[in-house]
Design a protein around this motif. Structure first.
Motif, PDB file in Angstrom:
ATOM      1  N   ARG A  99     -26.884  22.336  55.366  1.00 21.82           N
ATOM      2  CA  ARG A  99     -27.689  22.510  54.142  1.00 21.82           C
ATOM      3  C   ARG A  99     -27.044  23.464  53.143  1.00 21.82           C
ATOM      4  NH1 ARG A  99     -32.644  23.955  57.820  1.00 21.82           N
ATOM      5  NH2 ARG A  99     -30.832  24.942  58.706  1.00 21.82           N
ATOM      6  N   MET A 100     -26.005  24.171  53.573  1.00 27.73           N
ATOM      7  CA  MET A 100     -25.367  25.129  52.659  1.00 27.73           C
ATOM      8  C   MET A 100     -24.767  24.401  51.446  1.00 27.73           C
ATOM      9  SD  MET A 100     -23.287  27.632  55.241  1.00 27.73           S
ATOM     10  CE  MET A 100     -24.128  28.723  56.389  1.00 27.73           C
ATOM     11  N   ARG A 101     -24.656  25.125  50.351  1.00 23.12           N
ATOM     12  CA  ARG A 101     -24.093  24.511  49.136  1.00 23.12           C
ATOM     13  C   ARG A 101     -22.666  24.039  49.365  1.00 23.12           C
ATOM     14  NH1 ARG A 101     -24.426  28.176  44.116  1.00 23.12           N
ATOM     15  NH2 ARG A 101     -23.380  26.362  43.227  1.00 23.12           N
ATOM     16  N   ILE A 102     -21.885  24.816  50.170  1.00 15.69           N
ATOM     17  CA  ILE A 102     -20.492  24.384  50.387  1.00 15.69           C
ATOM     18  C   ILE A 102     -20.414  23.093  51.210  1.00 15.69           C
ATOM     19  CG2 ILE A 102     -19.387  26.636  50.079  1.00 15.69           C
ATOM     20  CD1 ILE A 102     -19.292  26.828  53.201  1.00 15.69           C
ATOM     21  N   GLN A 126     -19.442  32.508  51.659  1.00 13.60           N
ATOM     22  CA  GLN A 126     -19.573  33.779  52.399  1.00 13.60           C
ATOM     23  C   GLN A 126     -20.992  34.323  52.283  1.00 13.60           C
ATOM     24  OE1 GLN A 126     -15.816  35.131  50.447  1.00 13.60           O
ATOM     25  NE2 GLN A 126     -15.486  36.168  52.379  1.00 13.60           N
ATOM     26  N   THR A 127     -21.554  34.228  51.073  1.00 11.60           N
ATOM     27  CA  THR A 127     -22.918  34.706  50.872  1.00 11.60           C
ATOM     28  C   THR A 127     -23.916  33.908  51.715  1.00 11.60           C
ATOM     29  OG1 THR A 127     -22.252  35.100  48.608  1.00 11.60           O
ATOM     30  CG2 THR A 127     -24.597  35.295  49.051  1.00 11.60           C
ATOM     31  N   GLU A 128     -23.620  32.607  51.859  1.00 14.30           N
ATOM     32  CA  GLU A 128     -24.533  31.755  52.636  1.00 14.30           C
ATOM     33  C   GLU A 128     -24.430  32.000  54.136  1.00 14.30           C
ATOM     34  OE1 GLU A 128     -23.161  27.934  51.043  1.00 14.30           O
ATOM     35  OE2 GLU A 128     -25.179  27.555  50.327  1.00 14.30           O
ATOM     36  N   GLY A 129     -23.384  32.720  54.556  1.00  7.35           N
ATOM     37  CA  GLY A 129     -23.260  33.055  55.974  1.00  7.35           C
ATOM     38  C   GLY A 129     -22.270  32.220  56.756  1.00  7.35           C
ATOM     39  N   ALA A 130     -21.483  31.406  56.069  1.00  7.81           N
ATOM     40  CA  ALA A 130     -20.429  30.653  56.773  1.00  7.81           C
ATOM     41  C   ALA A 130     -19.288  31.613  57.118  1.00  7.81           C
ATOM     42  CB  ALA A 130     -19.922  29.522  55.896  1.00  7.81           C
ATOM     43  N   SER A 131     -18.490  31.256  58.141  1.00 10.48           N
ATOM     44  CA  SER A 131     -17.362  32.120  58.516  1.00 10.48           C
ATOM     45  C   SER A 131     -16.098  31.666  57.796  1.00 10.48           C
ATOM     46  CB  SER A 131     -17.084  32.034  60.017  1.00 10.48           C
ATOM     47  OG  SER A 131     -18.269  32.105  60.742  1.00 10.48           O
ATOM     48  N   LEU A 132     -15.529  32.583  57.042  1.00 16.31           N
ATOM     49  CA  LEU A 132     -14.262  32.283  56.363  1.00 16.31           C
ATOM     50  C   LEU A 132     -13.138  32.433  57.384  1.00 16.31           C
ATOM     51  CD1 LEU A 132     -12.744  31.663  53.726  1.00 16.31           C
ATOM     52  CD2 LEU A 132     -12.718  34.123  53.261  1.00 16.31           C
ATOM     53  N   THR A 173      -8.273  26.724  52.301  1.00 12.30           N
ATOM     54  CA  THR A 173      -9.380  27.559  52.800  1.00 12.30           C
ATOM     55  C   THR A 173     -10.258  26.758  53.762  1.00 12.30           C
ATOM     56  OG1 THR A 173      -9.328  28.872  50.794  1.00 12.30           O
ATOM     57  CG2 THR A 173     -11.418  28.844  51.999  1.00 12.30           C
ATOM     58  N   VAL A 174     -10.584  27.411  54.890  1.00 16.17           N
ATOM     59  CA  VAL A 174     -11.433  26.745  55.891  1.00 16.17           C
ATOM     60  C   VAL A 174     -12.651  27.621  56.183  1.00 16.17           C
ATOM     61  CG1 VAL A 174     -11.562  25.827  58.244  1.00 16.17           C
ATOM     62  CG2 VAL A 174      -9.403  25.684  56.971  1.00 16.17           C
ATOM     63  N   PHE A 175     -13.818  27.026  56.096  1.00 18.10           N
ATOM     64  CA  PHE A 175     -15.049  27.675  56.533  1.00 18.10           C
ATOM     65  C   PHE A 175     -15.500  27.058  57.852  1.00 18.10           C
ATOM     66  CE2 PHE A 175     -15.731  28.900  52.026  1.00 18.10           C
ATOM     67  CZ  PHE A 175     -16.090  30.225  52.221  1.00 18.10           C
ATOM     68  N   GLY A 176     -15.878  27.911  58.815  1.00 18.52           N
ATOM     69  CA  GLY A 176     -16.478  27.429  60.056  1.00 18.52           C
ATOM     70  C   GLY A 176     -17.947  27.823  60.106  1.00 18.52           C
ATOM     71  N   ASP A 177     -18.644  27.360  61.176  1.00 21.74           N
ATOM     72  CA  ASP A 177     -20.072  27.659  61.348  1.00 21.74           C
ATOM     73  C   ASP A 177     -20.882  27.306  60.105  1.00 21.74           C
ATOM     74  OD1 ASP A 177     -19.573  28.790  63.901  1.00 21.74           O
ATOM     75  OD2 ASP A 177     -18.887  30.634  62.911  1.00 21.74           O
ATOM     76  N   VAL A 178     -20.522  26.212  59.504  1.00 20.28           N
ATOM     77  CA  VAL A 178     -21.215  25.831  58.267  1.00 20.28           C
ATOM     78  C   VAL A 178     -22.490  25.072  58.635  1.00 20.28           C
ATOM     79  CG1 VAL A 178     -21.042  24.481  56.139  1.00 20.28           C
ATOM     80  CG2 VAL A 178     -19.047  25.749  56.985  1.00 20.28           C
ATOM     81  N   ASP A 179     -23.576  25.475  57.991  1.00 23.78           N
ATOM     82  CA  ASP A 179     -24.838  24.752  58.150  1.00 23.78           C
ATOM     83  C   ASP A 179     -24.818  23.598  57.135  1.00 23.78           C
ATOM     84  OD1 ASP A 179     -28.036  25.416  59.015  1.00 23.78           O
ATOM     85  OD2 ASP A 179     -27.680  24.091  57.288  1.00 23.78           O
ATOM     86  N   SER A 223     -15.180  22.544  54.850  1.00 21.13           N
ATOM     87  CA  SER A 223     -16.303  23.114  55.594  1.00 21.13           C
ATOM     88  C   SER A 223     -16.417  22.425  56.945  1.00 21.13           C
ATOM     89  CB  SER A 223     -17.615  22.902  54.822  1.00 21.13           C
ATOM     90  OG  SER A 223     -17.553  23.577  53.593  1.00 21.13           O
ATOM     91  N   VAL A 224     -16.355  23.203  58.028  1.00 19.94           N
ATOM     92  CA  VAL A 224     -16.436  22.611  59.369  1.00 19.94           C
ATOM     93  C   VAL A 224     -17.827  22.877  59.948  1.00 19.94           C
ATOM     94  CG1 VAL A 224     -15.339  22.389  61.622  1.00 19.94           C
ATOM     95  CG2 VAL A 224     -13.964  23.070  59.642  1.00 19.94           C
ATOM     96  N   ILE A 225     -18.436  21.789  60.422  1.00 16.57           N
ATOM     97  CA  ILE A 225     -19.832  21.815  60.882  1.00 16.57           C
ATOM     98  C   ILE A 225     -19.846  21.370  62.345  1.00 16.57           C
ATOM     99  CG2 ILE A 225     -22.126  20.795  60.490  1.00 16.57           C
ATOM    100  CD1 ILE A 225     -21.100  20.138  57.581  1.00 16.57           C
ATOM    101  N   ARG A 226     -20.645  22.030  63.152  1.00 14.24           N
ATOM    102  CA  ARG A 226     -20.753  21.677  64.578  1.00 14.24           C
ATOM    103  C   ARG A 226     -21.838  20.607  64.771  1.00 14.24           C
ATOM    104  NH1 ARG A 226     -19.564  25.958  68.605  1.00 14.24           N
ATOM    105  NH2 ARG A 226     -19.437  27.424  66.861  1.00 14.24           N
ATOM    106  N   CYS A 227     -21.605  19.669  65.731  1.00 10.75           N
ATOM    107  CA  CYS A 227     -22.677  18.720  66.055  1.00 10.75           C
ATOM    108  C   CYS A 227     -22.756  18.528  67.566  1.00 10.75           C
ATOM    109  CB  CYS A 227     -22.451  17.374  65.365  1.00 10.75           C
ATOM    110  SG  CYS A 227     -21.144  16.397  66.116  1.00 10.75           S
ATOM    111  N   ARG A 228     -23.899  17.967  68.020  1.00 14.52           N
ATOM    112  CA  ARG A 228     -24.112  17.763  69.460  1.00 14.52           C
ATOM    113  C   ARG A 228     -23.949  16.303  69.876  1.00 14.52           C
ATOM    114  NH1 ARG A 228     -28.265  20.688  67.713  1.00 14.52           N
ATOM    115  NH2 ARG A 228     -29.589  18.851  67.730  1.00 14.52           N
ATOM    116  N   SER A 229     -24.051  15.385  68.914  1.00 15.55           N
ATOM    117  CA  SER A 229     -24.039  13.959  69.270  1.00 15.55           C
ATOM    118  C   SER A 229     -23.584  13.136  68.074  1.00 15.55           C
ATOM    119  CB  SER A 229     -25.458  13.523  69.641  1.00 15.55           C
ATOM    120  OG  SER A 229     -26.289  13.645  68.488  1.00 15.55           O
TER     121      SER A 229
END
Ligand code: NAD
Length: 503
Positions: free
Chosen positions: A384-387, A349-355, A376-382, A398-404
């Motif tokens: 590089r974040m620790r999670i 949460q501190t890193e800015g991911a969406s819980l 527990t699911v985190f979205g919008d995870v970067d 942790s769910v991360i978005r990709c383009r390719s």
């Protein structure tokens, strides 16, 4: 010491030189159920280096006889052990669920894996194939044979309390080595159950020894001059210490360590299938698998759709005591592991991911006596974040978005670990590209990151492993050494690389 494996809250000994014995210092520790701290599983030996020393000496003494027992005869004992594990499967599984929390169905799977491995390695008693090759000289025979090394240490974690010991101990035995086994302090009963099976199957005294206890026992097992192989599964930080401790003695060190595994979901994937896989991979064993799917990288075109389906299913998972057949997710193993999970939820949460789902401890009613946490699911995870980088070892995905696909592979490989990865796609070209480019020891197509079978190599790259593999015939390479043998029956001195051979 009780010889029954089923004693409720009994006191269990170490197994040294064929006897169940108390620790020399007389110290013990309690083992309690992580789903219910009022439930005392048993009292176990808090061993010291003296106990470990005695176990190593017993193993050293037994080695000289055991190495000469023909491998097919050693294997007969393993076949008997596999049969006993089959008979005791249900009780071993129930003991396991009580002591480490995984749901009963999974605990049965853990015992089944030990059964499979024991049968597999018993079969190796009649194989252990070497090579015979033509010599470059006349009247000369050339071959290679596997030979045992001596005393092997097996240092194991708590999350697969029967399967992982079997991956180490069965190949060690069939190759003709003797063993000192130190299980995690959180799962000593499963270790006792396992060793009791070997005792009852007829393993000669001193060939397998069990010492329960903590790091000081483990340290001696990694440093004692009689130990030739150290086979360790556990965290990367402890694995590094074990490696350093064993290095001056030039021991063979086999390390299986942490993971941060990834599921890649492409825009052509069957989404419901992918959701099923991510639930099982992410929350099975409460996320406490080295191969847990703790990262999911999803193509942007299906990201929202995936998230909606995934969080609905994650919220619906039934959390509770694993002995209840309705429960799908058990507790964390310990108060400190639960604390770690809660800290990572804060970090995310501190890193800015969406819980997006879960995020809290569950402690209402009887759950207060255990270490439960919401899936527990985190979205919008970067990435590089620790999670997204660190092994959490809990029910957090942790769910991360990709383009390719290229970007997904870059994210997938962008962690210090390299155990397992998977891709969901219906495009064979993408599947094969990912299969080739993910730098992991295990890879799945249209399946989650978990589900290894015992007859293929198991292990990882980078900070997960040091190049060795468990399971399959690859495990024989850890527990044996090659000896190349040349037999010259020409009756004269023949010099390789020098003497010309008549045509
Ligand atoms: P851990 O590293 O804390 O402990 C593993 C074992 O090492 C235990 O038996 C422990 O008592 C012992 N130990 C602790 N300090 C020691 C020392 N200084 N010297 C020798 N031994 C010592 O790991 P854990 O918490 O029991 O297990 C969880 C970890 O195991 C996770 O990181 C998980 O990924 C990893 N794991 C890896 C695999 C794999 O095959 N790659 C499989 C299962 C678990």
């Amino acid at each position: 010491m009780p010889h029954s494996v089923h004693t409720a809250a009994g006191t269990f000994g170490n197994f040294i030189d064929g006897e169940w014995v108390p620790s020399r210092a007389g110290k013990v520790f309690e083992n309690r159920n992580p789903a219910d701290q009022d439930d005392l599983i048993g009292v176990f030996q808090q061993s010291s280096v003296d106990d470990a020393q005695a176990a190593i000496e017993a193993a050293r003494g037994a080695y000289e006889r055991w190495r000469l027992v023909p491998a097919p005869k050693r294997a007969e004992i393993l076949f008997r052990a596999a049969g006993l594990l089959v008979e005791r499967k249900e009780q071993c599984a129930r003991d396991m669920t009580r002591e480490m929390g995984k749901v009963l169905e999974e605990a049965r799977g853990d015992v089944q894996e030990a059964i499979d491995m024991t049968f597999f390695m018993a079969g190796e008693g009649r194989r252990q194939y070497g090579q015979t090759v033509p010599s470059e000289l006349r009247d000369k025979f050339a071959m290679s044979v596997r030979q045992p090394l001596g005393v092997c240490s097996a240092i194991t974690p708590w999350n697969f309390p029967m399967a992982i010991p079997s991956w180490k101990i069965m190949p060690a035995l069939v190759c003709g080595n003797t063993v000192v086994f130190k299980p995690a302090t959180l799962t000593p009963l499963s270790a006792v159950n396992f060793v009791k099976v070997l005792e009852d199957a007829g393993v000669p005294k001193g060939v397998v020894n069990l010492v329960t206890g903590g790091p000081d026992v483990g340290t001696l097992l990694a440093t004692h001059e009689a130990v030739r192989v150290v086979s360790f599964t556990g965290s990367t930080s402890v694995g590094r210490t074990v490696n350093q401790n064993a290095a001056p003695g030039f021991k063979k060190v086999h390390l299986e360590m942490g993971g941060k595994n990834v599921v890649i979901i492409m825009d052509d994937a069957l989404l419901d299938l992918a959701v099923d896989g991510c639930l099982w991979g992410g929350f099975g064993t409460t996320g406490q698998r080295c191969t847990a799917a703790s990262r999911v990288v999803v193509h942007e075109k299906v990201y929202d759709d995936f998230i909606e389906r995934f969080i609905a299913r994650a919220r619906a998972l039934r959390v509770g005591n694993g002995l209840d057949e309705q429960v799908q997710v058990g507790p964390s193993i310990s108060a400190s592991q639960l604390e770690t999970v809660m800290q990572y939820v804060e970090v995310g949460q501190t890193e800015g991911a969406s819980l997006l789902a879960g995020g809290h401890r569950l402690d209402a009613g009887p759950m207060a006596k255990g270490f439960f946490h919401e899936p527990t699911v985190f979205g919008d995870v970067d990435p590089r974040m620790r999670i997204a980088q660190e092994e959490i070892f809990g029910p957090v995905v942790s769910v991360i978005r990709c383009r390719s696909l290229d970007q997904a592979i870059e994210i997938g490989n962008g962690v210090q670990y390299g155990l397992s990865a998977s891709i969901y796609t219906r495009d064979i070209n993408r599947a094969f590209a990912a299969m080739r480019d993910m730098y992991t020891g295990i890879f799945y197509v249209n399946a989650p990151t978990i589900g290894a079978e015992v007859h293929l190599p198991f292990g990882g790259t980078k900070a997960t492993g040091n190049g060795h593999r468990e399971a399959g015939t690859a495990a024989l390479d850890v527990f044996s050494e090659w000896k190349s043998i040349y037999v010259d029956f020409s009756g004269r001195l023949q010099r390789a690389q020098i003497d010309a051979q008549e045509l």
